[in-house]
Design an enzyme around this catalytic site. Structure first.
Site, PDB file in Angstrom:
ATOM      1  N   GLU A 291       0.821  -1.212   0.000  1.00 26.76           N
ATOM      2  CA  GLU A 291       0.000   0.000   0.000  1.00 26.76           C
ATOM      3  C   GLU A 291       0.858   1.268   0.000  1.00 26.76           C
ATOM      4  OE1 GLU A 291      -3.758  -0.897   2.074  1.00 26.76           O
ATOM      5  OE2 GLU A 291      -3.627   1.151   2.814  1.00 26.76           O
ATOM      6  N   HIS A 320       8.015 -26.775   0.614  1.00 26.49           N
ATOM      7  CA  HIS A 320       7.399 -27.873  -0.132  1.00 26.49           C
ATOM      8  C   HIS A 320       6.273 -27.366  -1.023  1.00 26.49           C
ATOM      9  CE1 HIS A 320       9.704 -30.759   2.259  1.00 26.49           C
ATOM     10  NE2 HIS A 320       9.601 -29.817   3.183  1.00 26.49           N
ATOM     11  N   LYS A 433     -13.087   2.662  -1.726  1.00 28.00           N
ATOM     12  CA  LYS A 433     -13.974   3.007  -0.603  1.00 28.00           C
ATOM     13  C   LYS A 433     -15.121   3.884  -1.099  1.00 28.00           C
ATOM     14  CE  LYS A 433     -10.852   2.812   3.435  1.00 28.00           C
ATOM     15  NZ  LYS A 433     -10.348   3.498   4.623  1.00 28.00           N
TER      16      LYS A 433
END
Ligand code: PA5
Length: 464
Positions: A291, A320, A433
């Site tokens: 961000e 793995h 937003k």
């Protein structure tokens, strides 16, 4: 400073053509000075008030601790409502410093309420929360810097409603305390009206830099985490990050090496702790790195579209799963290992009772094995010419966690300064937003709704 930083495997002497030459560090002296000055000269100013968060007084710490204890003594569960920077600090520190199975411990052993940090609005998750908490004995910390975030406000409304039904209006107010910007935003206004206890967030402390403000400290106090140790560690790291010489300042050195690597095409930054307790430190890092550095324009207004994609990995689990790619895939990554020298517990591997397993593990501990595997992975990556560096914690405790958090914040600030961008804004997040407000019908966002609705979607590209 207790943390140790080993950059050997970032250097050309270790990883060949993909590494950095010592002369390149020296030649960039002017860049180091400029980046250093930009961050240090602005300490405590503007959006850099986060540098001051570890400096609170003993009285303030005592006050917070007393408040935390008063909740701890009566709560069966403690729920944090917040998202992004208002959740990842509490999550990463609690994960590091509480028992790894805190919520499953028998009550007598637990010493603190069960903890739930609700950083999503998946309706199933909300419903599931109600299945595991007893609202009557649960306390809620609503955290939002802006006081306007839809996710957090909706969670608050749901839980306040449930509380009022369970314990009545007057008692419900005692179960909620909020952490927000004093004098700003909807949550502050509601808290004032309803009489909730309010903890402030300083104006110049942004979400992802707020872990050592009340955003983190209030939950830590409730959970009985050693706040003094955390802040002590953060202050020690602050001192180290204020050293002017790049070769003795870990955050400045990391920032330079990462930004240089980024410019050389290493667009991915992998954070790989070898300790389950530090697993969610990667979430904290990923947010602050993504961000802060993912920006369209630099401070001069020039389009740069910069940033390095952070990736989470856990040692040894992801050996793995991911390490094949890190070792043989594209040369586009810098891997940061986080090692722990001494773990809180030691687990011995018993002698094998079956000849098939042989006795190569006999007499060793999981502690030795996990560290041997980290070093082996560092070796394998280095041998394959892959840039990596290691942060070593002597052990995981409040002080070293405080150091690590402060280091992440300074590295990010210095990296932003090397890149010449605004590290502390997040226009991309804000756009989402606003579009959410528009789509959910909030007054004042009518124009944004028209813009969202006008975005073309062709049926030609939908398969169902
Ligand atoms: O770092 C940031 O600024 C963001 O990630 C915010 O923390 C996040 O969007 C939540 O915002 P708020 O604390 O205002 O609810």
């Amino acid at each position: 400073m207790k943390l140790k930083f080993d950059y050997n495997n970032m250097m050309a002497s270790a990883v060949g053509a993909h590494g950095v030459k010592p002369s390149e560090i020296d030649k960039a002296a002017a860049l180091h000075t400029a980046a250093y000055k930009e961050v240090i000269d602005n300490s405590g100013k503007g959006w850099q008030e986060w540098t001051e968060t570890p400096m609170i007084s003993d009285e303030q710490i005592a006050e917070l601790s007393a408040f935390g204890k008063s909740i701890r003594d009566k709560a069966s569960s403690f729920v944090v409502l917040g998202i992004g920077g208002s959740a990842l600090g509490p999550i990463s520190v609690c994960n590091a410093l509480l028992h790894l199975h805190h919520n499953e411990l028998p009550e007598k052993q637990r010493k603190a309420p069960k903890l739930y940090v609700e950083d999503n609005i998946d309706p199933e998750r909300m419903a599931a929360l109600f299945d595991v908490i007893d609202v009557k004995t649960t306390y809620f910390n609503v955290i939002t810097k802006s006081g306007e975030t839809s996710e957090t406000l909706s969670q608050f409304l749901i839980l306040y409603n449930a509380l009022k039904k369970a314990v009545g209006e007057a008692a419900a107010k005692e179960h909620i305390f909020v952490t927000t910007t004093i004098g700003k935003g909807s949550l502050y206004a509601v808290a004032q009206k309803e009489g909730f206890k309010i903890f402030g967030i300083p104006g110049g402390v942004g979400g992802r830099f707020s872990v050592l403000s009340n955003v983190g400290l209030v939950p830590f106090a409730v959970m009985g985490i050693d706040i003094s140790g955390l802040l002590y560690g953060a202050r020690a790291m602050r001192e180290a990050c204020e050293r002017p010489d790049v070769r003795s300042n870990p955050a400045l050195m990391t920032a330079f090496l990462q930004v240089k690597s980024m410019k050389d095409g290493k667009n991915v930054s992998v954070m790989m702790p070898y300790a389950d307790g530090l697993r969610t430190m990667s979430d904290f890092y990923c947010q602050i790195w993504a961000e802060s550095l993912g920006k369209a324009v630099n401070k001069k207004g020039k389009t740069v579209n910069c940033g390095q994609t952070p990736a989470k990995s856990l040692g040894v689990t992801d050996q793995h799963s991911q390490v094949q790619l890190y070792t043989e895939g594209p040369f586009d990554k810098v891997v940061t290992f986080i090692g722990v020298e001494t773990f809180g517990d030691s687990v011995e591997i018993p002698a094998a009772e079956t000849a098939e397993i042989g006795d190569f593990l006999k007499g060793h501990t999981l502690n030795e094995l996990i560290n041997a595997e980290r070093k082996a992975t560092e070796f394998a990556l280095t041998k394959a010419g892959r840039s990596n560096y290691t942060i070593l914690l002597p052990h995981v405790d409040a002080e070293t966690v405080g150091e690590l958090l402060m280091y992440f914040m300074y590295v990010t600030a210095f990296a932003g300064a090397y890149l010449g961008i605004d590290t502390f804004n997040q226009p991309g997040v804000e756009e989402g937003k606003k579009a959410t407000f528009a789509m959910i019908g909030r007054a004042g966002y009518e124009q944004k709704l028209a813009e969202v609705n006008a975005a073309i979607k062709s049926d030609d590209y939908i398969i169902c």
